[in-house]
Design an enzyme around this catalytic site. Sequence first.
Site, PDB file in Angstrom:
ATOM      1  N   ALA A  14       0.788  -1.342  -0.282  1.00  0.00           N
ATOM      2  CA  ALA A  14      -0.344   0.011   0.191  1.00  0.00           C
ATOM      3  C   ALA A  14       1.213   1.611  -0.408  1.00  0.00           C
ATOM      4  CB  ALA A  14      -1.037   0.249   0.976  1.00  0.00           C
ATOM      5  N   CYS A  15       0.171   2.471  -0.184  1.00  0.00           N
ATOM      6  CA  CYS A  15       1.192   3.730  -0.209  1.00  0.00           C
ATOM      7  C   CYS A  15       1.403   4.161   0.915  1.00  0.00           C
ATOM      8  CB  CYS A  15      -0.380   4.934  -0.655  1.00  0.00           C
ATOM      9  SG  CYS A  15       0.172   6.664  -0.839  1.00  0.00           S
ATOM     10  N   PRO A  16       3.340   3.976   1.228  1.00  0.00           N
ATOM     11  CA  PRO A  16       3.799   4.595  -0.573  1.00  0.00           C
ATOM     12  C   PRO A  16       4.536   3.669  -1.183  1.00  0.00           C
ATOM     13  CG  PRO A  16       4.692   5.868   1.984  1.00  0.00           C
ATOM     14  CD  PRO A  16       3.232   4.572   2.161  1.00  0.00           C
ATOM     15  N   ARG A 150      -2.665  10.113   3.290  1.00  0.00           N
ATOM     16  CA  ARG A 150      -1.921   9.145   4.671  1.00  0.00           C
ATOM     17  C   ARG A 150      -0.888   9.106   4.832  1.00  0.00           C
ATOM     18  NH1 ARG A 150       1.252   4.162   6.113  1.00  0.00           N
ATOM     19  NH2 ARG A 150       1.409   3.931   4.351  1.00  0.00           N
ATOM     20  N   ARG A 154       0.981  11.566  -1.296  1.00  0.00           N
ATOM     21  CA  ARG A 154      -0.064  12.109  -2.162  1.00  0.00           C
ATOM     22  C   ARG A 154      -0.280  13.134  -2.066  1.00  0.00           C
ATOM     23  NH1 ARG A 154      -4.123   7.099  -0.926  1.00  0.00           N
ATOM     24  NH2 ARG A 154      -3.040   6.964   0.991  1.00  0.00           N
TER      25      ARG A 154
END
Length: 189
Positions: A14-16, A150, A154
Site C-alpha cells: 500500500a501507499c507509499p 496518509r 500523495r
Amino acid sequence: MIKTNSILDAKGLACPMPIVKTKKAINGLEPGEVLEIQATDKGSTADLKAWAQSTGHQYLGTVEEGTVLKHYLRKSSEEETGEKKHPNVMKNEELQQKIDVNQDTVVLDVREAAEYAFCHIPNAKSVPLGELDEHLNEFDKETEIHVVCRTGNRSDLAAQQLTAAGFKQVINIVPGMSEWSGPTEKSVN
C-alpha cells in the site's frame, strides 16, 4: 505485448511503498528504458501517474489483468528529471490548532475513498488524487487549502497539481493521517 527492461513486484503493498520501490527500481535503469510495476493497490495508478509527472519520468499507461495492475513508466534522461516537492508544508499539530480556531478551515483529503471512509478529519472533503482534475472547479483558487493523505506523499503531489492549476494558498500536511492525533470521523455504514 509491451517490451519492458525491468519488472518490479509491488503486489500487496500500500501507499507509499509502490512509489518507494519504483524510485529505487527506476534509478537502476538507463534513460529511455521501460519499467513495469505490478501492483494490487487500486490507488497505485493515480500515485504513479502523479509521481511520474512530478519527477519528469513518463507514465505510459496501465493494463489491468485480474486483480493485478501493470503500470508502465519510461525513465527520462537526467536533464528531464528532478523530483519536485511542494514548498508550503504544515505539521499535523499546526493544522489541528488552525481547525480549533476556525471550523471552516478547508481540508482536502486525497486518499482513496475507502481510506477516507474509515477515518478522516471532521469536515474534510474527500477527492482521491486520481480524481482531483475533475473536481478543481469545486474549490476557490484564493482560499487556503490544506491537503492531507496518509503519509504526505500523495498530498505533496496533489499540492503541486493544485498550484500548477492556479491555486494560490496550498499547504501540504505532514506526516498526514498516519500520525494524526486530532479528532476523526467515520463514514462507514
